[in-house]
Design an enzyme around this catalytic site. Structure first.
Site, PDB file in Angstrom:
ATOM      1  N   TYR A   1       0.859  -1.185   0.000  1.00  0.00           N
ATOM      2  CA  TYR A   1       0.000   0.000   0.000  1.00  0.00           C
ATOM      3  C   TYR A   1       0.891   1.229   0.000  1.00  0.00           C
ATOM      4  O   TYR A   1       1.916   1.265   0.691  1.00  0.00           O
ATOM      5  CB  TYR A   1      -0.867   0.000   1.261  1.00  0.00           C
ATOM      6  CG  TYR A   1      -1.660   1.273   1.481  1.00  0.00           C
ATOM      7  CD1 TYR A   1      -2.966   1.383   1.015  1.00  0.00           C
ATOM      8  CD2 TYR A   1      -1.109   2.360   2.168  1.00  0.00           C
ATOM      9  CE1 TYR A   1      -3.703   2.539   1.216  1.00  0.00           C
ATOM     10  CE2 TYR A   1      -1.835   3.527   2.368  1.00  0.00           C
ATOM     11  CZ  TYR A   1      -3.135   3.609   1.892  1.00  0.00           C
ATOM     12  OH  TYR A   1      -3.852   4.749   2.088  1.00  0.00           O
TER      13      TYR A   1
ATOM     14  N   GLU B   1      -3.736   7.299  -3.900  1.00  0.00           N
ATOM     15  CA  GLU B   1      -3.527   6.026  -3.214  1.00  0.00           C
ATOM     16  C   GLU B   1      -3.321   4.922  -4.239  1.00  0.00           C
ATOM     17  O   GLU B   1      -4.054   4.860  -5.225  1.00  0.00           O
ATOM     18  CB  GLU B   1      -4.782   5.745  -2.383  1.00  0.00           C
ATOM     19  CG  GLU B   1      -4.680   4.575  -1.450  1.00  0.00           C
ATOM     20  CD  GLU B   1      -6.012   4.377  -0.709  1.00  0.00           C
ATOM     21  OE1 GLU B   1      -6.159   4.913   0.402  1.00  0.00           O
ATOM     22  OE2 GLU B   1      -6.898   3.702  -1.258  1.00  0.00           O
TER      23      GLU B   1
END
Ligand code: GDP
Ligand code: MN
Length: 387
Positions: free
Chosen positions: A108, A196
């Site tokens: 991530y 993101e």
């Protein structure tokens, strides 16, 4: 403005962030035709603004054109089910066909603004994939952060340090600093609030790809890139935004809530203060509504009808501060709007102050309407009438 995955990935490409090759399609046939012309294994992904597509069965695999068509039809046939982020769900109007990656690891990586330090913060976790919320709640220590000094900017050592601190698989190390540099660059170039990548995939043959994208742009920075206007037009409006647009308001000027006190105010700040006043008076507001500048009869009527026809309002609290918008103009608008509306009538509480206040009060008095003196008094009165 939030971007769809395929739009975010278009930005990624421009910043040199590796994304799997693929094709955005609005019909199952277009998707199938693309696969017919391109051998390989493919992943078919619903293009929606909501997250959680994987868990909702909206990310699926296909090996050939026939399968692609079936899977694409299946994904588009039903809307995304409601979740915490979007309690109404979202219809699926297009899909992204992408090369299926042989995934070895999912990490991530994101950049956002940290409001406490007032700096961009880069966040990295080795636990990417579909459960990052759970990671953030229960294993927040596993998320490595770097608060960037914008006077100095981003340097690759920051990416290396983050990869080390987050204990990313060594397979990421070579590509990672440039990928973080890419999102840092995009963050400023386009005025984003959040970028993101989840998951940032390491494949079994050692390649790194942004397999998903989530980009939130600052609406006040959309001018930085003229094509964002066109992109905005392709994005779906939710129900409240659609209603607002139909009433001739900006899409962000209206929101519905559960309560029984309808509100109309001019300016987003006053509209929110009005909602606070209702809450403080022990009531519950039915909506947020900013009439915007100018308040002629048509506009007031549209707003009135929007609230009484689409919320549970039992009373309407109209709270106007006359600045550039003059009180007499608004008073005329209110009187005329109520004389001409075909919608149901609810009791009105009006507070009107500012430019040409006396004239406005006289117009209301002539129509047998008496404004209250203060916002709190108006809120208390409205809450009482809503009971
Ligand atoms: P989200 O659930 O809306 O965040 O959608 P994602 O694009 O993140 O996809 C969800 C999950 O589907 C990922 O975490 C992967 O596990 C899986 N997935 C997506 N693309 C691929 C792929 O190319 N190959 C494989 N094996 N799995 C994939
Ligand atoms: Mn994802």
């Amino acid at each position: 403005m939030n971007l769809m995955e395929y739009q975010g990935k278009e930005l990624f490409r421009r910043a040199g962030i590796p994304v799997p090759r693929g094709q955005h399609a609005t019909t199952a046939d277009d998707a199938a035709n693309f696969v017919k012309a391109n051998d390989g294994d493919w992943v078919i992904k619903a293009q929606v603004l909501m997250g959680g597509r994987g868990k909702a069965g909206k990310v699926k695999f296909a090996k050939n054109a026939g399968e692609t068509k079936t899977v694409a039809q299946d994904i588009m046939a039903t809307p995304m089910p409601p979740n915490r982020q979007n309690p109404k769900g979202e219809s699926v109007n297009s899909i992204l066909v992408e090369e299926k990656l042989p995934i070895a690891k999912e990490a991530y990586c994101a950049i956002a603004i940290d409001r406490t330090t007032k700096k961009p913060v880069i966040m990295v976790s080795r636990f990417g994939g579909m459960d990052i919320e759970e990671v953030a709640e229960n294993h927040s220590d596993s998320i490595a952060k770097f608060f960037v000094d914008t006077a100095i900017g981003y340097s690759p050592f920051i990416g290396r340090e983050l990869a080390f601190n987050a204990q990313l698989d060594p397979g990421y190390r070579k590509a990672f600093p440039a990928i973080v540099g890419g999102i840092y660059d995009l963050f400023f170039r386009y005025g984003a609030k959040l970028i993101e990548i989840n998951p940032l995939v390491l494949t079994s043959d050692g390649r790194v790809f942004a397999s998903d994208s989530k980009v939130e742009l600052d609406d006040d920075a959309l001018y930085k890139n003229p094509e964002f206007k066109q992109w905005e037009e392709t994005l779906p409006l939710d129900e409240d935004e659609t209603l607002a647009a139909q009433a001739g308001l900006g899409t962000r000027n209206f929101r519905r809530f559960e309560g029984t006190v309808g509100t109309i105010a001019n300016g987003a700040g006053l509209a929110m203060a009005t909602m606070d006043a209702v809450k403080n008076a022990g009531g519950d507001f039915a909506n947020f509504l900013d009439v915007g500048g100018g308040a002629n009869a048509e506009r007031v009527r549209n707003c009135y009808e929007l609230v009484v026809n689409h919320t549970g309002a039992k009373v309407m609290f109209i709270n106007i501060f006359g600045g550039i918008t003059r009180c007499d103009e608004v008073a005329n608008g209110i009187v005329e709007a109520l004389n001409t509306t075909q919608s149901r009538k609810v009791p009105l509480v009006i507070r009107l102050t500012g430019t040409n206040e006396e004239e406005g009060r006289r117009i209301l008095a002539d129509a047998k309407m008496k404004p209250v003196e203060t916002m709190d008094e108006g809120a208390a009165e409205a809450v009482k009438l809503a009971r």
